[in-house]
Design a protein around this motif. Sequence first.
Motif, mmCIF file in Angstrom:
data_model
loop_
_atom_site.group_PDB
_atom_site.id
_atom_site.type_symbol
_atom_site.label_atom_id
_atom_site.label_comp_id
_atom_site.label_asym_id
_atom_site.label_seq_id
_atom_site.Cartn_x
_atom_site.Cartn_y
_atom_site.Cartn_z
ATOM 1 N N GLU A 488 0.875 -1.164 0.000
ATOM 2 C CA GLU A 488 0.000 0.000 0.000
ATOM 3 C C GLU A 488 0.915 1.216 0.000
ATOM 4 O O GLU A 488 1.814 1.327 0.829
ATOM 5 N N ALA A 489 0.715 2.133 -0.952
ATOM 6 C CA ALA A 489 1.655 3.242 -1.125
ATOM 7 C C ALA A 489 0.923 4.578 -1.138
ATOM 8 O O ALA A 489 -0.174 4.709 -1.698
ATOM 9 N N PHE A 490 1.584 5.576 -0.547
ATOM 10 C CA PHE A 490 1.076 6.941 -0.506
ATOM 11 C C PHE A 490 2.147 7.870 -1.082
ATOM 12 O O PHE A 490 3.344 7.647 -0.896
ATOM 13 N N GLU A 491 1.698 8.934 -1.743
ATOM 14 C CA GLU A 491 2.639 9.889 -2.308
ATOM 15 C C GLU A 491 2.016 11.281 -2.328
ATOM 16 O O GLU A 491 0.838 11.449 -2.646
ATOM 17 N N LEU A 492 2.813 12.287 -1.977
ATOM 18 C CA LEU A 492 2.428 13.693 -2.055
ATOM 19 C C LEU A 492 3.563 14.452 -2.721
ATOM 20 O O LEU A 492 4.744 14.162 -2.487
ATOM 21 N N GLY A 493 3.212 15.438 -3.542
ATOM 22 C CA GLY A 493 4.268 16.184 -4.206
ATOM 23 C C GLY A 493 3.785 17.492 -4.774
ATOM 24 O O GLY A 493 2.590 17.813 -4.761
ATOM 25 N N ILE A 494 4.744 18.255 -5.281
ATOM 26 C CA ILE A 494 4.461 19.532 -5.916
ATOM 27 C C ILE A 494 5.315 19.639 -7.169
ATOM 28 O O ILE A 494 6.473 19.209 -7.181
ATOM 29 N N LYS A 495 4.728 20.175 -8.244
ATOM 30 C CA LYS A 495 5.432 20.366 -9.507
ATOM 31 C C LYS A 495 5.393 21.847 -9.873
ATOM 32 O O LYS A 495 4.396 22.532 -9.644
ATOM 33 N N TYR A 496 6.488 22.305 -10.468
ATOM 34 C CA TYR A 496 6.574 23.690 -10.912
ATOM 35 C C TYR A 496 7.202 23.703 -12.297
ATOM 36 O O TYR A 496 8.163 22.974 -12.562
ATOM 37 N N GLY A 497 6.668 24.561 -13.188
ATOM 38 C CA GLY A 497 7.257 24.607 -14.513
ATOM 39 C C GLY A 497 6.951 25.869 -15.277
ATOM 40 O O GLY A 497 5.833 26.384 -15.245
ATOM 41 N N THR A 498 7.976 26.377 -15.946
ATOM 42 C CA THR A 498 7.841 27.454 -16.914
ATOM 43 C C THR A 498 8.542 27.003 -18.186
ATOM 44 O O THR A 498 9.000 25.857 -18.280
ATOM 45 N N HIS A 499 8.681 27.907 -19.155
ATOM 46 C CA HIS A 499 9.329 27.507 -20.398
ATOM 47 C C HIS A 499 10.832 27.341 -20.240
ATOM 48 O O HIS A 499 11.492 26.782 -21.118
ATOM 49 N N PHE A 500 11.417 27.808 -19.116
ATOM 50 C CA PHE A 500 12.861 27.665 -18.936
ATOM 51 C C PHE A 500 13.251 26.914 -17.665
ATOM 52 O O PHE A 500 14.403 26.528 -17.506
ATOM 53 N N LEU A 501 12.301 26.704 -16.754
ATOM 54 C CA LEU A 501 12.623 26.051 -15.487
ATOM 55 C C LEU A 501 11.484 25.130 -15.086
ATOM 56 O O LEU A 501 10.311 25.517 -15.144
ATOM 57 N N ASN A 502 11.808 23.904 -14.715
ATOM 58 C CA ASN A 502 10.775 23.010 -14.196
ATOM 59 C C ASN A 502 11.390 22.058 -13.175
ATOM 60 O O ASN A 502 12.595 21.770 -13.200
ATOM 61 N N GLY A 503 10.569 21.607 -12.274
ATOM 62 C CA GLY A 503 11.048 20.698 -11.251
ATOM 63 C C GLY A 503 9.911 20.120 -10.443
ATOM 64 O O GLY A 503 8.745 20.503 -10.604
ATOM 65 N N HIS A 504 10.260 19.178 -9.606
ATOM 66 C CA HIS A 504 9.267 18.578 -8.711
ATOM 67 C C HIS A 504 9.962 18.094 -7.444
ATOM 68 O O HIS A 504 11.180 17.866 -7.431
#
Length: 685
Positions: A488-504
Motif C-alpha cells: 500500500e503506497a502513498f505519495e504527495l508532491g508539488i510540480k513547478y514549470g515554466t518555459h525555462f525552469l521546471n522541477g518537482h
Amino acid sequence: MKKVEKIAGQALRFRRFARKNFAVFCSLHKVVNIGVITASTLLFALPDTAQAQEVIKHAASEEETSVSLDEVEVTASRAPMALNQAARIVTVISAREIAAAPVTSIQDLLEYAAGVDVRQRGEGGTQADISIRGGTFDQIAVLLNGVNLSNPQTGHYSFDIPVNLSDIERIEIISGPASRIFGASAFAGAINIITKAKAEKVITTDVSAGMHEWWKLEAGINHQSGNFSQRLSAGYNSSGGYTDNTDFKILNLFWQGVARTDEADLSFQAGINDKGYGANSFYSAAYPNQYDKTRRYFLSAGAETKGRIRFTPKLYWTRHTDRFELFRDNPASWYTGHNYHESQVFGSSLNASTSWALGQTTAGTEFRNEGIRSNVLGTDLKQPQEVPSSDGIFFTKGANRSNLSFFLEHNILLKRFTLSAGLLANYHTDLDNKIRLYPGIDASYRIGTNTKVYGSWNKSLRMPTFTDLYYKSKTNIGNPNLLPEESEAFELGIKYGTHFLNGHIAGFYRKGSNMIDWVKQNPDDLWESKNLTEVNNLGIETNISFLPEEVFGESFFIKKVSLGYSYIDQDKSSEGYISNYALDYLKHKFSAQVSHKLSKNISATWYVRWQDRAGSFTRYEALKPAREEAYAPYCVADLNISYSLKKATFYAEVNNLFDAVYYDLGNIPQPGIWFKAGFNYTFSY
C-alpha cells in the motif's frame, strides 16, 4: 511571439512563444510547429491545451528539437492522458536526450534517472537488475509500446528486449505502484519503451568502436506506403570484455508496422533478441567462469478504434530461452550439466473507453498465461520433453499459471483539477479461489499558472517468479510455498514549470508485506527465497531542470542543466538475515547533467552520479566467502562530445571518466574508464 516565418506546405513556425492558451491554434487548420521547446515546458501547459503536447523529433537538418502540436499521451492511467494532466511522477526521456547520452544500452540510460536503481552485472546491456524507489528488479513492469514483456522466470531477463537505442522515440518511467494500470507485475513502478513508427522514408545507420574490443553496428529503415508505415531495424554489438569472462555478443532484430484507416489504427510488432555473454560471478563469486545464452522471440498485434467509444484489443506472445552454464570451461567432476529453461507468455486484453459529461471512463479485461519448461524449475513432468538443439537434453520439469484481471477507471480532467480513480480485480490460478481487489486514486490541483500539487494512494500485488518458487542449485534453494507480495503506497508532491525552469519534489511511503527476497543467516549458508514479514520504504525524490538559452538566448553556450536527488529510508522486519536484493537498497542517489556548446556544430553532455547503497555483500577471497562488507559510496562521471552536420553526427564518449572502482552488486567489479567513438548517418529516399 517572436519571429514568425512562413514555410512550405502552409505550415507556421514559431521560434518563441508566450505562455498563452494554445486553443487558438486549433482554428488555424494548418500544421503548426514550435521550435526550441522541451518536454519540461509542455508538462505544465494548461489542461485545455491537450492538442498542444509534444512529439519530440530529432531533426537531422536542424540543431533544435522540432515539436508538433499533437497530444503526447503517457501511460499513467488505463486511458492514456496528456503528460501535463498526469497526477503522478512520469519521467519522459526523449529521443534527443538518448542521442546525446554517453550510453550503449537502455540499462545504461536509466542510470541517470532519479529514483531508479540500476545494478549492472555486465556491460553493453547484457544483464542488469533495475528497480524503482527501493523495490526489487522483479517488482517493475517492463513494456514495449504498451505490451508487457516482464519475464515470469526471473526479472533478470525482463530487459532482453529486441530494440536498439536508435529505435526508441521515448522512454516513460512511472514511479510508484501501478498494478491497476499494468497488472500484477507493476508492483513498484513501470518502464514503457516507445519506438519510432514515423510516417516517413528514411534510412539510419550507427557505427562505433572502442576499448575492450567494443564495436557496434545498427541500421534501420522507415518506409511509408499510403496509410501504412513501418520500421525494420537490426543491431549487433560485442566486446571482448573489460575483465576475465565478461565478453558478450548481442543481436537485435525488430519490425513495427502501423496501418491507419478511417475506422481504426492497427499496430504490429515482431522481434528477436539474442545474447551470449560471460557471466563472471553473476550469481555466485564461487564460480567466476559462468556463461549465459538467451534468446527472446516476440509478436504482438493491436488496434484502436475511432468514435465515441474507443475499443483497444491487443494480443501478444513471447518466448524466452535460457541456457545457463555454471562452468563455461573445465567443469568440476560433480557438475551434472547446464540449466535449460524455456518460458512462454500468451496475453490478450480488451479496453473500452469513452468521454462524457462527467469525464472519461475506461473498463476492460486482461488475460495472461505464463508457462515454463526446464530441467531445474517447476514440478516433475509426466513425460520428459527434449530440449530443441541440445543433443539429447530433456526438459523434466515445468509449471503453468494464468492470471485474469478486470478493471474499471474514471478520469476527471478539469482546468485546475485532475482525478484518476480505478480498481483492479485480480484472479490468479496459483492462489485460492478468491478475487483480490487493488484500488488506487491519483489527484492533482493547479494552484497557479506554473504550480500544481498532487497526491496518490495505490495498492499492488506481485506473484513470485518461477525462480523464486523452484530454483535449486549448489548456492540457492527456492520455496514453492511463497505468498504473493502486497503493498500500500502513498505519495504527495508539488510540480513547478515554466518555459525555462521546471522541477518537482515528492514524498512517498510504501508499506509492504510478505516481501520476497533471497536471504541467508550466515555467509556459508545457501541463499533461500523467503517472505519477509514487512518492508516499508519512506523517501523523497526531487528533480530540477534549467534551460539557460531560453532566458539568455540561443547564443548562450549552456543548453541545459539538470539536477536530481532521491533518498530512501527502509524499515524492515528481516529476522537478522543477510539480504541479496530486497534489503540492499539505494539510500542516496544524486545525478547531474550539463549540456553545452563548444562551437556551432560541436556540443558536449556531461553526466555525474553519486550513489550510496545501504546493505552489504559477502566478500569472496580465493573463491571462498570471507566476510560481510558494506557497499561503499561512489561517484561516476560520463562524457559525450558530438559534431553534427546536416545528415551525419560524429561522436566520442567516455564512461567512468575518472576510472572509479565500484560495485553495484556483490563481488562483480564494474568497468573502469571506457572510450568509444562512432558516427551515425540519416538520409531520405
